[in-house]
Design a protein around this motif. Structure first.
Motif, mmCIF file in Angstrom:
data_model
loop_
_atom_site.group_PDB
_atom_site.id
_atom_site.type_symbol
_atom_site.label_atom_id
_atom_site.label_comp_id
_atom_site.label_asym_id
_atom_site.label_seq_id
_atom_site.Cartn_x
_atom_site.Cartn_y
_atom_site.Cartn_z
ATOM 1 N N SER A 68 62.705 69.594 47.106
ATOM 2 C CA SER A 68 62.232 69.359 45.742
ATOM 3 C C SER A 68 61.210 68.236 45.730
ATOM 4 C CB SER A 68 63.416 68.990 44.834
ATOM 5 O OG SER A 68 63.878 67.678 45.139
ATOM 6 N N ASP A 69 60.340 68.241 46.749
ATOM 7 C CA ASP A 69 59.374 67.160 46.886
ATOM 8 C C ASP A 69 58.154 67.714 47.581
ATOM 9 O OD1 ASP A 69 59.403 63.885 46.862
ATOM 10 O OD2 ASP A 69 58.134 64.727 48.436
ATOM 11 N N SER A 70 56.987 67.422 47.015
ATOM 12 C CA SER A 70 55.764 68.031 47.548
ATOM 13 C C SER A 70 55.496 67.609 48.986
ATOM 14 C CB SER A 70 54.582 67.682 46.656
ATOM 15 O OG SER A 70 54.394 66.290 46.614
ATOM 16 N N SER A 94 58.075 73.024 53.086
ATOM 17 C CA SER A 94 57.279 73.259 51.887
ATOM 18 C C SER A 94 57.981 72.709 50.644
ATOM 19 C CB SER A 94 57.031 74.765 51.727
ATOM 20 O OG SER A 94 55.900 74.976 50.901
ATOM 21 N N GLY A 95 57.183 72.154 49.755
ATOM 22 C CA GLY A 95 57.721 71.579 48.526
ATOM 23 C C GLY A 95 57.801 72.610 47.418
ATOM 24 N N MET A 96 58.813 72.468 46.570
ATOM 25 C CA MET A 96 59.007 73.383 45.442
ATOM 26 C C MET A 96 59.522 72.594 44.245
ATOM 27 S SD MET A 96 60.760 76.681 47.254
ATOM 28 C CE MET A 96 59.799 77.733 48.335
ATOM 29 N N GLY A 97 59.536 73.238 43.105
ATOM 30 C CA GLY A 97 60.044 72.595 41.899
ATOM 31 C C GLY A 97 61.534 72.834 41.710
ATOM 32 N N SER A 98 62.064 72.300 40.615
ATOM 33 C CA SER A 98 63.511 72.346 40.381
ATOM 34 C C SER A 98 64.054 73.772 40.330
ATOM 35 C CB SER A 98 63.837 71.644 39.062
ATOM 36 O OG SER A 98 63.411 70.305 39.112
ATOM 37 N N THR A 99 63.345 74.666 39.640
ATOM 38 C CA THR A 99 63.862 76.026 39.472
ATOM 39 C C THR A 99 63.945 76.757 40.809
ATOM 40 O OG1 THR A 99 63.052 76.137 37.202
ATOM 41 C CG2 THR A 99 63.478 78.232 38.301
ATOM 42 N N ASP A 100 62.903 76.626 41.635
ATOM 43 C CA ASP A 100 62.926 77.277 42.952
ATOM 44 C C ASP A 100 64.079 76.758 43.802
ATOM 45 O OD1 ASP A 100 60.900 79.251 43.228
ATOM 46 O OD2 ASP A 100 59.360 77.696 43.227
ATOM 47 N N GLY A 131 49.148 67.773 43.368
ATOM 48 C CA GLY A 131 50.010 66.607 43.551
ATOM 49 C C GLY A 131 51.477 66.966 43.616
ATOM 50 N N SER A 132 52.265 66.202 42.899
ATOM 51 C CA SER A 132 53.726 66.232 42.997
ATOM 52 C C SER A 132 54.331 67.584 42.640
ATOM 53 C CB SER A 132 54.274 65.155 42.062
ATOM 54 O OG SER A 132 55.606 65.393 41.728
ATOM 55 N N SER A 133 55.566 67.811 43.128
ATOM 56 C CA SER A 133 56.287 69.062 42.838
ATOM 57 C C SER A 133 57.010 69.003 41.500
ATOM 58 C CB SER A 133 57.314 69.332 43.945
ATOM 59 O OG SER A 133 58.328 68.349 43.919
ATOM 60 N N GLU A 184 58.574 69.562 38.371
ATOM 61 C CA GLU A 184 58.549 70.704 37.449
ATOM 62 C C GLU A 184 58.504 70.251 36.004
ATOM 63 O OE1 GLU A 184 60.761 74.307 38.658
ATOM 64 O OE2 GLU A 184 61.888 73.967 36.815
ATOM 65 N N ARG A 239 49.177 75.015 44.382
ATOM 66 C CA ARG A 239 50.230 75.951 44.763
ATOM 67 C C ARG A 239 51.563 75.696 44.062
ATOM 68 N NH1 ARG A 239 54.608 76.647 47.930
ATOM 69 N NH2 ARG A 239 54.735 74.432 48.342
ATOM 70 N N ILE A 240 52.059 74.459 44.120
ATOM 71 C CA ILE A 240 53.403 74.213 43.569
ATOM 72 C C ILE A 240 53.378 74.350 42.054
ATOM 73 C CG2 ILE A 240 55.349 72.611 43.429
ATOM 74 C CD1 ILE A 240 54.405 71.336 46.019
ATOM 75 N N ARG A 263 53.558 78.048 41.145
ATOM 76 C CA ARG A 263 54.945 78.550 41.251
ATOM 77 C C ARG A 263 55.795 78.071 40.084
ATOM 78 N NH1 ARG A 263 57.120 80.232 46.686
ATOM 79 N NH2 ARG A 263 59.154 80.341 45.691
ATOM 80 N N ASN A 264 55.721 76.753 39.839
ATOM 81 C CA ASN A 264 56.565 76.184 38.789
ATOM 82 C C ASN A 264 56.259 76.807 37.427
ATOM 83 O OD1 ASN A 264 57.903 74.453 40.521
ATOM 84 N ND2 ASN A 264 56.642 72.671 40.044
ATOM 85 N N ASN A 306 57.423 80.385 37.307
ATOM 86 C CA ASN A 306 58.894 80.362 37.258
ATOM 87 C C ASN A 306 59.405 80.055 35.857
ATOM 88 O OD1 ASN A 306 59.264 80.983 39.930
ATOM 89 N ND2 ASN A 306 59.602 78.886 40.607
ATOM 90 N N ILE A 341 61.556 83.017 36.156
ATOM 91 C CA ILE A 341 62.169 83.538 37.393
ATOM 92 C C ILE A 341 63.690 83.622 37.295
ATOM 93 C CG2 ILE A 341 62.286 81.276 38.537
ATOM 94 C CD1 ILE A 341 61.290 84.410 40.437
#
Lengths: 423, 165
Positions: free
Chosen positions: A120-122, A135-141, B63-65, B67, B88-89, B92-93, B96, B151
């Motif tokens: 949960s961190d880029s 790979s970084g993702m957001g909360s929902t992923d 930048g930051s992920s 959400e 990219r992030i 997705r966010n 989603n 999502i």
């Protein structure tokens, strides 16, 4: 037809050959959450997914690093939500003070060559330092991974970076990472994986510096081949190797013999110049830390430049080790003593001042030189503050003079005969 | 009528919601939606209305992920975000969360800040008093996720992820 490292890792996960552009659904080996987003991830798992139990507690790792220790009642309560969740679900949790997630997962060998590690961190691209697809993702992923064990990914094209030569004294992996931003831009690798060639000699800490900043090119992952220190310290699956037949979307070549210390100017990571172009800029605060440059080697590089010289009058220098282990290494020799003798402020291992929440938030009009990875407007505090990004050696030289300084110039001043190595 | 909010290139998530205003950092009663563009565009934070459309330069959301950046925009009920490209992030966010994104190099050059606008998300049309613009469609999987309302709903309704057989 050959396969890039990213294609090999994702292909291994789905049990067939994959090609750039296709969507795959994979079970990540690790799904990391930190204190800043885990309260929201837990809420999505429980309230939106309606999952009483996570799919597989062994797949999940929690790290309390973003505000460590808690700075407010609200943060403390949020961290306790994460602690309770970890205890109830049987999830491994690294407490406040253990260090930054990306450092801890490498030290503990939770992240290993050939794995898919999402977080949960880029800056989860950092795991590419140990040849993982990070790979970084957001909360929902991340919540979906915790609840179902799975996530979807688009197989990325790969941008190959080929390095020739070696860093000259005073030039480091950070300068390489900033130079890539300068040449490729902040969006130069969007949706792509980056693969780093010609760096088998580069130690793990330098690989972590470079891979952490792959996301600053927009990349989905930044992967080092499983060679050198990575291969010496980690088990490498036999299917993971640099394939000479692999197809790359783009190749970028860089000659390290000509690389100068680099500085990113406010307020963009790709607004980068040679240090000479910005030397003399007054600085109020020097921050040494983050997943990009908070390791023992970074503190050592700063100590070698400082050598007990006092900080410039009116300048503060904050040192935030990336982890307790890295701090212990700096205690084991004279690194930490040297830094403290110069007058630095030591803070708890963790993310520290990087995103302006605690332990060194910037006030109006303050100028900071940081060894971190982002200098977006207002990131470290007041929107009128300014952030310059550079290596630990440039940071330490700047701390001595109070203005942005080439560490090699400082050495010349002290040793007019020259020849001193301050790398 | 809703309006357009224009932004430049490389709008980072620290501008959308500074880390200091993360839900993690807020006190009881404070809401992240009130901090959307709080420093970069304080008038947006004050007066942006449901249905308003963000039109920006390339690499929106880098930048930051975090959400909570797109989530703050979703909770402001932003009608759509139109940019030549997205980080990219953030992409997705936003998908989603069910936020309609449209990749267009043309629109940012044709419309101005504050212009009155109506967004027809279903048909991918941006309607201003002087013209109607057809927007390029999203990739199928992203359109499917947005149609499902995000999502989480997509996975719960379909029992599978986009791209999963």
């Amino acid at each position: 037809m050959g396969q890039t490292l990213a294609e090999q890792i994702l292909g291994q996960k789905v049990g067939r050959t994959v090609r750039p552009g296709e969507l795959v659904v994979v079970e990540p080996d690790v799904a990391m959450g930190h204190d800043s987003l885990s309260p929201s991830i837990i809420r999505i798992v429980q309230e939106q997914m309606g999952a009483a139990r996570v799919h597989d507690p062994a797949q999940i790792v929690l790290v309390l690093d973003h505000v460590a220790p808690a700075s407010t009642v609200g943060v403390a309560n949020n961290q306790n939500i994460v602690r309770r969740f970890a205890a109830e679900q049987g999830i491994r949790l690294f407490e406040v003070g253990r260090g930054i997630c990306h450092q801890v997962l490498v030290e503990e060998q939770v992240a290993r060559p050939g794995m898919v590690v999402v977080g949960s961190d880029s800056h989860s691209t950092s795991y590419g330092a140990v040849s993982a697809f990070g790979s970084g993702m957001g909360s929902t992923d991340i919540a979906l991974v915790w609840a179902t064990g799975k996530t979807w990914l688009r197989v990325p094209e790969t941008l190959r970076v080929i390095a020739h030569g070696r860093f000259r004294p005073g030039v480091t992996a950070k300068d390489f990472a900033l130079k890539l931003g300068r040449e490729l831009t902040i969006a130069g690798a969007t949706y792509m994986a980056v693969e780093y060639h010609g760096l088998a000699w580069l130690p793990l800490d330098g690989r972590q510096t470079i891979a952490s900043m792959a996301v600053e090119l927009g990349a989905k992952a930044g992967i080092f081949p499983p060679d050198g220190e990575t291969a010496a310290r980690f088990a490498v699956p036999d299917w993971l190797f640099v394939d000479p037949e692999a197809a790359y979307a783009r190749t970028f070549t860089i000659n390290l013999d000509e690389l100068e210390p680099q500085v990113a100017l406010p307020h963009a990571v790709d607004n980068v110049v040679d240090v000479s172009a910005v030397a003399g800029q007054k600085v109020d605060v020097v921050f040494l830390g983050t997943c990009t440059n908070g390791r023992y080697e970074d503190m050592r590089a700063a100590a070698d430049v400082l050598q007990g010289r006092p900080l410039a009058p009116g300048l503060r220098m904050l040192v935030t080790p990336a982890s307790r282990q890295e701090l212990q290494k700096a205690i084991a020799d004279d690194t930490l003593t040297t830094l403290l003798a110069s007058g630095v402020t030591l803070t708890t291992p963790g993310c520290g001042a990087c995103m302006g929440r605690h332990q060194g938030t910037l006030g109006a009009d303050e100028v900071c030189l940081s060894t971190g990875n982002r200098n977006f407007k207002g990131r470290m505090g007041d929107p009128t503050s300014q952030i310059y990004l550079a290596s630990p050696a440039v940071a330490a030289a700047t701390a001595v003079t109070g203005v942005i300084t080439d560490p090699r110039a400082l050495e010349k001043e002290k040793h007019p005969a020259g020849g001193s190595d301050c790398s | 009528m809703a309006r357009i909010w224009k932004f430049g290139t490389d709008v980072d998530t620290d501008q959308i919601v500074p880390g200091r205003y993360a839900p993690y950092m807020l006190k009881e009663g404070q809401d992240v939606k009130d901090y959307a563009f709080i420093e970069a565009r304080p008038d947006f934070a004050r007066v942006a209305q449901p249905g308003d459309v963000i039109v920006a330069g390339a690499n929106f959301g880098c930048g930051s992920s975090r959400e909570y950046a797109p989530d703050a925009l979703r909770r402001r009920q932003i009608g759509a975000i139109i940019a030549p490209s997205f980080a990219r992030i953030f992409f997705r966010n936003a998908i989603n969360l069910g936020i309609p994104l449209f990749e267009s190099t043309e629109i940012p050059e044709l419309v101005g800040d504050g212009e009155a606008v109506e967004m027809d998300v279903v048909n991918g049309r941006l309607i201003t008093p002087s013209a109607t613009y057809q927007l390029p469609p999203l990739p199928d999987f992203a359109a499917d996720v947005i149609r499902a309302g995000g999502i989480v709903r997509y996975v719960r309704e379909n029992g599978r992820f986009p791209g999963e057989l």
